[in-house]
Design a protein around this motif. Structure first.
Motif, mmCIF file in Angstrom:
data_model
loop_
_atom_site.group_PDB
_atom_site.id
_atom_site.type_symbol
_atom_site.label_atom_id
_atom_site.label_comp_id
_atom_site.label_asym_id
_atom_site.label_seq_id
_atom_site.Cartn_x
_atom_site.Cartn_y
_atom_site.Cartn_z
ATOM 1 N N ALA A 147 0.711 -1.079 -0.105
ATOM 2 C CA ALA A 147 -0.085 -0.066 0.151
ATOM 3 C C ALA A 147 0.881 1.380 -0.147
ATOM 4 O O ALA A 147 0.393 2.339 -0.670
ATOM 5 N N ASP A 148 1.990 1.151 0.543
ATOM 6 C CA ASP A 148 2.990 2.429 0.705
ATOM 7 C C ASP A 148 4.074 2.469 -0.683
ATOM 8 O O ASP A 148 4.824 3.197 -0.549
ATOM 9 N N GLU A 149 3.659 1.537 -1.466
ATOM 10 C CA GLU A 149 4.523 1.637 -2.709
ATOM 11 C C GLU A 149 3.753 2.174 -3.844
ATOM 12 O O GLU A 149 2.543 2.146 -4.090
ATOM 13 N N PHE A 150 4.626 2.526 -5.062
ATOM 14 C CA PHE A 150 4.100 2.786 -6.351
ATOM 15 C C PHE A 150 4.782 2.320 -7.491
ATOM 16 O O PHE A 150 5.983 2.136 -7.283
ATOM 17 N N THR A 151 4.344 2.261 -8.458
ATOM 18 C CA THR A 151 4.932 1.776 -9.982
ATOM 19 C C THR A 151 5.346 3.197 -10.718
ATOM 20 O O THR A 151 4.292 3.960 -11.122
ATOM 21 N N CYS A 152 6.728 3.173 -11.085
ATOM 22 C CA CYS A 152 6.946 4.601 -11.828
ATOM 23 C C CYS A 152 6.510 4.200 -13.222
ATOM 24 O O CYS A 152 6.601 2.983 -13.922
ATOM 25 N N GLY A 153 5.929 5.413 -13.786
ATOM 26 C CA GLY A 153 5.512 5.330 -15.140
ATOM 27 C C GLY A 153 6.386 5.122 -16.184
ATOM 28 O O GLY A 153 6.249 5.084 -17.274
ATOM 29 N N HIS B 28 8.726 1.513 -6.188
ATOM 30 C CA HIS B 28 9.482 2.433 -5.369
ATOM 31 C C HIS B 28 8.572 2.599 -3.958
ATOM 32 O O HIS B 28 7.283 2.598 -4.120
ATOM 33 N N HIS B 29 9.075 2.954 -3.138
ATOM 34 C CA HIS B 29 8.353 3.410 -1.661
ATOM 35 C C HIS B 29 7.849 5.052 -1.950
ATOM 36 O O HIS B 29 8.424 5.703 -2.913
ATOM 37 N N ARG B 30 6.571 5.224 -1.298
ATOM 38 C CA ARG B 30 5.937 6.659 -1.243
ATOM 39 C C ARG B 30 7.123 7.673 -1.245
ATOM 40 O O ARG B 30 6.891 8.741 -1.919
ATOM 41 N N VAL C 65 5.857 9.319 -11.017
ATOM 42 C CA VAL C 65 7.222 9.270 -11.492
ATOM 43 C C VAL C 65 8.142 9.490 -10.204
ATOM 44 O O VAL C 65 7.859 10.242 -9.186
ATOM 45 N N CYS C 66 9.188 8.559 -10.312
ATOM 46 C CA CYS C 66 9.983 8.589 -9.089
ATOM 47 C C CYS C 66 10.998 9.840 -9.339
ATOM 48 O O CYS C 66 11.098 10.579 -10.287
#
Length: 99
Positions: free
Chosen positions: A67-73, A79-81, A93-94
């Motif tokens: 839940a605290d992660e995202f996928t860079c477009g 990555h972590h938030r 975007v990271c």
């Protein structure tokens, strides 16, 4: 650099003798630093490109995105938030890709 043209010059024989002595000295120095390595041991850890890995099993447990992660477009890495730099049209975007 100044050249002393009055100094005696070495003959070809003198130059060859000096070179031979230098080579022999290098050979002695090189022999003292030799390490005995078994070539079979070195070859065991190396894999050739294109090797057949169909019989290998993955020994890593893969977790779904938390839940605290995202996928860079842009780089498509998870990555972590705290690495979130910006969001464009629903794509995250990271910091590394935004730099």
């Amino acid at each position: 650099m100044a050249t002393d043209y009055d100094s005696p010059r070495k003959t070809d024989e003198d130059i060859n003798e000096d070179s031979l002595q230098e080579l022999q000295a290098r050979r002695v120095d090189k022999g003292t630093s030799t390490i005995d390595v078994d070539p079979d041991e070195v070859a065991e850890g190396m894999e050739l490109p294109g090797a057949d890995l169909s019989g290998e099993e993955l020994a890593v447990r893969v977790l779904p995105r938390q839940a605290d992660e995202f996928t860079c477009g842009r780089c498509f890495l998870v990555h972590h938030r705290s690495q979130l730099a910006e969001e464009h049209n629903g794509q995250f975007v990271c910091k590394e890709c935004a730099a």
